[in-house]
Write a protein that holds these residues in place. Structure first.
Motif, PDB file in Angstrom:
ATOM      1  N   GLY A  57      13.437 -10.711  -3.940  1.00 44.44           N
ATOM      2  CA  GLY A  57      13.908  -9.698  -4.890  1.00 44.44           C
ATOM      3  C   GLY A  57      13.705  -8.287  -4.368  1.00 44.44           C
ATOM      4  O   GLY A  57      14.588  -7.429  -4.494  1.00 44.44           O
ATOM      5  N   PHE A  58      12.536  -8.032  -3.760  1.00 44.29           N
ATOM      6  CA  PHE A  58      12.291  -6.709  -3.188  1.00 44.29           C
ATOM      7  C   PHE A  58      13.238  -6.422  -2.026  1.00 44.29           C
ATOM      8  O   PHE A  58      13.698  -5.286  -1.846  1.00 44.29           O
ATOM      9  N   ARG A  59      13.537  -7.428  -1.219  1.00 41.62           N
ATOM     10  CA  ARG A  59      14.461  -7.228  -0.095  1.00 41.62           C
ATOM     11  C   ARG A  59      15.857  -6.856  -0.619  1.00 41.62           C
ATOM     12  O   ARG A  59      16.508  -5.951  -0.077  1.00 41.62           O
ATOM     13  N   ARG A  60      16.303  -7.547  -1.635  1.00 42.87           N
ATOM     14  CA  ARG A  60      17.622  -7.252  -2.201  1.00 42.87           C
ATOM     15  C   ARG A  60      17.658  -5.838  -2.783  1.00 42.87           C
ATOM     16  O   ARG A  60      18.645  -5.108  -2.623  1.00 42.87           O
ATOM     17  N   TRP A  61      16.580  -5.449  -3.455  1.00 43.61           N
ATOM     18  CA  TRP A  61      16.530  -4.105  -4.039  1.00 43.61           C
ATOM     19  C   TRP A  61      16.564  -3.048  -2.937  1.00 43.61           C
ATOM     20  O   TRP A  61      17.270  -2.049  -3.026  1.00 43.61           O
ATOM     21  N   ASP A  62      15.782  -3.266  -1.871  1.00 45.17           N
ATOM     22  CA  ASP A  62      15.733  -2.302  -0.773  1.00 45.17           C
ATOM     23  C   ASP A  62      17.097  -2.133  -0.133  1.00 45.17           C
ATOM     24  O   ASP A  62      17.521  -1.009   0.158  1.00 45.17           O
ATOM     25  N   LEU A  63      17.799  -3.233   0.101  1.00 47.95           N
ATOM     26  CA  LEU A  63      19.112  -3.145   0.732  1.00 47.95           C
ATOM     27  C   LEU A  63      20.108  -2.384  -0.136  1.00 47.95           C
ATOM     28  O   LEU A  63      21.023  -1.740   0.371  1.00 47.95           O
ATOM     29  N   ALA A  64      19.899  -2.449  -1.440  1.00 52.42           N
ATOM     30  CA  ALA A  64      20.829  -1.788  -2.354  1.00 52.42           C
ATOM     31  C   ALA A  64      20.447  -0.345  -2.650  1.00 52.42           C
ATOM     32  O   ALA A  64      21.315   0.533  -2.748  1.00 52.42           O
ATOM     33  N   HIS A  65      19.120  -0.079  -2.777  1.00 48.00           N
ATOM     34  CA  HIS A  65      18.700   1.218  -3.310  1.00 48.00           C
ATOM     35  C   HIS A  65      17.695   1.978  -2.448  1.00 48.00           C
ATOM     36  O   HIS A  65      17.396   3.136  -2.744  1.00 48.00           O
ATOM     37  N   GLY A  66      17.128   1.346  -1.422  1.00 49.91           N
ATOM     38  CA  GLY A  66      16.068   1.991  -0.666  1.00 49.91           C
ATOM     39  C   GLY A  66      14.696   1.607  -1.180  1.00 49.91           C
ATOM     40  O   GLY A  66      14.550   1.013  -2.258  1.00 49.91           O
ATOM     41  N   GLY A  67      13.676   1.958  -0.412  1.00 51.78           N
ATOM     42  CA  GLY A  67      12.333   1.460  -0.708  1.00 51.78           C
ATOM     43  C   GLY A  67      11.531   2.247  -1.712  1.00 51.78           C
ATOM     44  O   GLY A  67      10.528   1.756  -2.239  1.00 51.78           O
ATOM     45  N   GLY A  68      11.927   3.495  -2.013  1.00 52.33           N
ATOM     46  CA  GLY A  68      11.070   4.351  -2.811  1.00 52.33           C
ATOM     47  C   GLY A  68      10.771   3.851  -4.203  1.00 52.33           C
ATOM     48  O   GLY A  68       9.633   3.917  -4.672  1.00 52.33           O
ATOM     49  N   LEU A  69      11.784   3.331  -4.891  1.00 53.52           N
ATOM     50  CA  LEU A  69      11.618   2.982  -6.290  1.00 53.52           C
ATOM     51  C   LEU A  69      10.808   1.709  -6.512  1.00 53.52           C
ATOM     52  O   LEU A  69      10.246   1.521  -7.585  1.00 53.52           O
ATOM     53  N   CYS A  70      10.756   0.833  -5.513  1.00 56.42           N
ATOM     54  CA  CYS A  70      10.050  -0.436  -5.738  1.00 56.42           C
ATOM     55  C   CYS A  70       8.820  -0.590  -4.855  1.00 56.42           C
ATOM     56  O   CYS A  70       8.169  -1.626  -4.888  1.00 56.42           O
ATOM     57  N   ARG A  71       8.479   0.442  -4.098  1.00 53.22           N
ATOM     58  CA  ARG A  71       7.340   0.317  -3.198  1.00 53.22           C
ATOM     59  C   ARG A  71       6.038   0.072  -3.955  1.00 53.22           C
ATOM     60  O   ARG A  71       5.236  -0.792  -3.597  1.00 53.22           O
ATOM     61  N   THR A  72       5.795   0.822  -5.029  1.00 50.44           N
ATOM     62  CA  THR A  72       4.559   0.660  -5.797  1.00 50.44           C
ATOM     63  C   THR A  72       4.479  -0.733  -6.396  1.00 50.44           C
ATOM     64  O   THR A  72       3.414  -1.367  -6.393  1.00 50.44           O
ATOM     65  N   ALA A  73       5.606  -1.234  -6.902  1.00 46.86           N
ATOM     66  CA  ALA A  73       5.617  -2.580  -7.480  1.00 46.86           C
ATOM     67  C   ALA A  73       5.305  -3.625  -6.415  1.00 46.86           C
ATOM     68  O   ALA A  73       4.580  -4.593  -6.684  1.00 46.86           O
ATOM     69  N   ALA A  74       5.828  -3.436  -5.204  1.00 49.40           N
ATOM     70  CA  ALA A  74       5.564  -4.398  -4.131  1.00 49.40           C
ATOM     71  C   ALA A  74       4.085  -4.411  -3.760  1.00 49.40           C
ATOM     72  O   ALA A  74       3.493  -5.473  -3.544  1.00 49.40           O
ATOM     73  N   LEU A  75       3.470  -3.229  -3.693  1.00 45.68           N
ATOM     74  CA  LEU A  75       2.038  -3.168  -3.391  1.00 45.68           C
ATOM     75  C   LEU A  75       1.220  -3.849  -4.478  1.00 45.68           C
ATOM     76  O   LEU A  75       0.263  -4.570  -4.205  1.00 45.68           O
ATOM     77  N   SER A  76       1.616  -3.623  -5.721  1.00 41.77           N
ATOM     78  CA  SER A  76       0.902  -4.261  -6.830  1.00 41.77           C
ATOM     79  C   SER A  76       0.993  -5.776  -6.735  1.00 41.77           C
ATOM     80  O   SER A  76      -0.002  -6.488  -6.928  1.00 41.77           O
ATOM     81  N   GLN A  77       2.180  -6.285  -6.431  1.00 42.97           N
ATOM     82  CA  GLN A  77       2.347  -7.726  -6.285  1.00 42.97           C
ATOM     83  C   GLN A  77       1.524  -8.252  -5.111  1.00 42.97           C
ATOM     84  O   GLN A  77       0.898  -9.304  -5.192  1.00 42.97           O
ATOM     85  N   LEU A  78       1.521  -7.504  -4.016  1.00 45.79           N
ATOM     86  CA  LEU A  78       0.762  -7.944  -2.849  1.00 45.79           C
ATOM     87  C   LEU A  78      -0.725  -8.007  -3.140  1.00 45.79           C
ATOM     88  O   LEU A  78      -1.423  -8.933  -2.707  1.00 45.79           O
ATOM     89  N   GLN A  79      -1.238  -7.038  -3.882  1.00 50.85           N
ATOM     90  CA  GLN A  79      -2.652  -7.042  -4.238  1.00 50.85           C
ATOM     91  C   GLN A  79      -3.015  -8.315  -5.006  1.00 50.85           C
ATOM     92  O   GLN A  79      -4.078  -8.908  -4.793  1.00 50.85           O
ATOM     93  N   GLN A  80      -2.108  -8.737  -5.885  1.00 48.00           N
ATOM     94  CA  GLN A  80      -2.380  -9.938  -6.670  1.00 48.00           C
ATOM     95  C   GLN A  80      -2.239 -11.206  -5.835  1.00 48.00           C
ATOM     96  O   GLN A  80      -2.995 -12.162  -6.025  1.00 48.00           O
ATOM     97  N   VAL A  81      -1.294 -11.194  -4.908  1.00 45.58           N
ATOM     98  CA  VAL A  81      -1.085 -12.382  -4.071  1.00 45.58           C
ATOM     99  C   VAL A  81      -2.181 -12.509  -3.023  1.00 45.58           C
ATOM    100  O   VAL A  81      -2.633 -13.617  -2.709  1.00 45.58           O
ATOM    101  N   ALA A  82      -2.644 -11.380  -2.469  1.00 44.80           N
ATOM    102  CA  ALA A  82      -3.639 -11.424  -1.396  1.00 44.80           C
ATOM    103  C   ALA A  82      -4.925 -12.115  -1.830  1.00 44.80           C
ATOM    104  O   ALA A  82      -5.569 -12.807  -1.031  1.00 44.80           O
ATOM    105  N   VAL A  83      -5.298 -11.972  -3.103  1.00 43.68           N
ATOM    106  CA  VAL A  83      -6.549 -12.579  -3.554  1.00 43.68           C
ATOM    107  C   VAL A  83      -6.413 -14.083  -3.766  1.00 43.68           C
ATOM    108  O   VAL A  83      -7.416 -14.765  -3.996  1.00 43.68           O
ATOM    109  N   LEU A  84      -5.189 -14.624  -3.690  1.00 41.63           N
ATOM    110  CA  LEU A  84      -5.024 -16.073  -3.785  1.00 41.63           C
ATOM    111  C   LEU A  84      -5.612 -16.782  -2.562  1.00 41.63           C
ATOM    112  O   LEU A  84      -5.724 -18.006  -2.541  1.00 41.63           O
ATOM    113  N   ASP A  85      -5.988 -16.009  -1.561  1.00 40.96           N
ATOM    114  CA  ASP A  85      -6.610 -16.585  -0.363  1.00 40.96           C
ATOM    115  C   ASP A  85      -7.874 -17.360  -0.711  1.00 40.96           C
ATOM    116  O   ASP A  85      -8.287 -18.261   0.014  1.00 40.96           O
ATOM    117  N   ASP A  86      -8.507 -17.021  -1.841  1.00 44.48           N
ATOM    118  CA  ASP A  86      -9.726 -17.705  -2.270  1.00 44.48           C
ATOM    119  C   ASP A  86      -9.443 -18.941  -3.122  1.00 44.48           C
ATOM    120  O   ASP A  86     -10.383 -19.637  -3.521  1.00 44.48           O
TER     121      ASP A  86
END
Length: 485
Positions: free
Chosen positions: A190-219
């Motif tokens: 979904g983020f890739r599709r958004w970036d290709l259409a609109h650029g990275g600025g508007l969804c960058r914060t959301a992507a970081l937030s999602q990554l923070q939540q996914v990264a802790v699944l390592d445990d």
């Protein structure tokens, strides 16, 4: 030994202990019965513990030397008493860079002992005020190589997750399955599709937030097959977040995220997807290095990507093999090497032609004929900077790309338009250059992409050589008024 610094708690400029940044009054109030010895952090035991971020050893020894209780130490470093107890007992590790910075600041731990490359003109004991520069660091190619090879020798690789912005606490949920990984993969797509259409600025914060939540699944607890999928999905999301950071020209964040992604993907050796992903991350690093006018670094990343693509258990797809050669062509073109550029372009075409629907991975849906034309045209555009005879061929391929990009790939189209306008200038077709340049301004102004805006600045630099023409002067005015993304 005593020196005069600013106390880290009361901020008064007064005498503090050399190994703890507190004045005498604050030290007593905080629970210090004895000061830390001046050489406390430079002993071999502390050097090893700090290098490994083993704060269990650090906390235990600090408390033994100073008489602090767990509660008193916890209050100083902004943790709970229970967390300090878990860290000392080896049940938990500290990963958050904010917590590490707080420890460094309160106890005046030299940032270099924690493995951070810092400005030597800054105070040694104030990690919180340091900015680790991932763009200008000379060893970044070495760090990326270590990550690609799965080396455990580089001190920063094992704490890359700590360098992610605002690392979350470990999750309480213990079990994950394939459906959870499906969700993570869908998020990245979904983020890739958004970036290709609109650029990275508007969804960058959301992507970081999602990554923070996914990264802790390592445990989390999961089967080996799910674990491999988790590594790949986490790496892909981190890679996408890195690309979004790059698109808004936050180059330090992009490099941190890509290095984390590369290191995480390397752990998924059992996954057929891991080699492709590692290779693409390295090619993103090359892409950025070219954007930063560092073609030799870019070539190093591209060559490392090529080596990675043939040295792991699973082969890369033909699509990825084609892209490797396309990026290598960019690098040679930026270095003005026409023969090497043409050889890489020919190999890229051969690889792309060998791809079929059966062998093309699902993630490569965005590699269209227009995207391939843009890659080829960009090589010719870069060559034309030093060898103008390639400008006409660049115009031809870039025009195919602009006309072929679908509406949902507007950012991809917009990033090509300024280079196409420059290529028209180099051919001597000023009318077309102005027309495409205005189209570029219009397209880029609708996006959230500072990288596209950087292409407009490049166009303005070239247009300045033709500003004796009224139409070009008007174009430059439009370029100056364009929003910065």
């Amino acid at each position: 030994m005593r020196n005069r610094y600013q106390c880290q708690l009361c901020s008064n400029a007064t005498a503090v202990d050399a190994a703890a940044g507190l004045c005498a009054v604050c030290a007593r109030s905080a629970g210090f019965r004895r000061p830390l010895p001046a050489d406390f952090f430079t002993t071999e035991e502390m050097r090893v513990a700090l290098a490994q971020h083993d704060f269990g050893v650090v906390f235990t020894e600090i408390r033994r030397r100073t008489g602090l209780s767990q509660s008193q130490l916890a209050a100083l470093v902004g943790l709970s008493q229970a967390r300090v107890s878990e860290v000392e007992g080896g049940m938990r590790r500290l990963a958050g860079v904010t917590s590490i910075a707080r420890i460094s600041t309160v106890f005046a731990v030299p940032a270099q002992l924690l493995g951070f490359h810092v400005n030597t003109a800054s105070e040694a004991g104030s990690l919180a005020s340091e900015e680790v520069d991932w763009v200008d660091r000379r060893d970044f190619v070495t760090l990326a190589t270590a990550a690609a090879l799965g080396s455990r020798l580089h001190p920063e690789l094992e704490r890359l997750a700590a360098l992610l912005p605002d690392r979350l606490e470990p999750i309480s949920r213990l079990h994950i399955g394939d459906s959870d990984i499906d969700a993570v993969e869908a998020i990245s797509d979904g983020f890739r599709r958004w970036d290709l259409a609109h650029g990275g600025g508007l969804c960058r914060t959301a992507a970081l937030s999602q990554l923070q939540q996914v990264a802790v699944l390592d445990d989390a607890v999961c089967t080996p097959s799910v674990r491999a999928r988790l590594y790949v999905a986490t790496a892909e999301l981190a890679s996408m977040a890195g690309w979004l950071a790059y698109d808004v020209e936050d180059h330090n964040a992009a490099r941190r995220l890509w290095t984390y992604a590369l290191h995480t993907a390397q752990r998924a050796e059992e996954s057929p997807r891991s080699t492709d992903l590692m290779t693409l991350i390295l090619l993103d690093m090359a892409h950025q290095a070219l954007h930063l006018r560092r073609p030799k670094d870019a070539l190093s990343f591209a060559q490392l990507a090529a080596a990675t693509s043939t040295s792991r258990r699973h082969p890369v797809s033909q699509i990825t093999a084609g892209y490797i050669q396309a990026v290598i062509a960019w690098c040679w073109a930026a270095l003005g090497k026409a023969d090497s550029t043409n050889r890489a372009l020919a190999e890229s075409r051969r690889r792309y032609d060998a791809a079929s629907a059966d062998t093309t991975p699902p993630w490569a849906w965005f590699v269209t004929d227009a995207e391939i034309a843009a890659q080829q045209g960009h090589s010719l555009y870069l060559l034309s900077a030093t060898q103008p005879r390639f400008a006409e061929a660049a115009v031809t391929r870039l025009t195919v790309a602009v006309q072929g990009h679908a509406a949902e790939h507007e950012r991809s189209r917009a990033v090509v338009l300024p280079t196409l306008a420059v290529a028209h200038f180099r051919v001597g077709d000023t009318d077309s250059a102005v027309r495409v340049g205005r189209e570029a301004v219009s397209a880029v102004s609708t996006l959230s992409s500072r990288r596209c805006y950087a292409r407009l600045r490049d166009l303005d630099t070239v247009a300045a050589h033709h500003q004796q023409l009224p139409a070009v002067l008007e174009l430059r005015a439009e370029l100056a008024a364009a929003p910065a993304g």
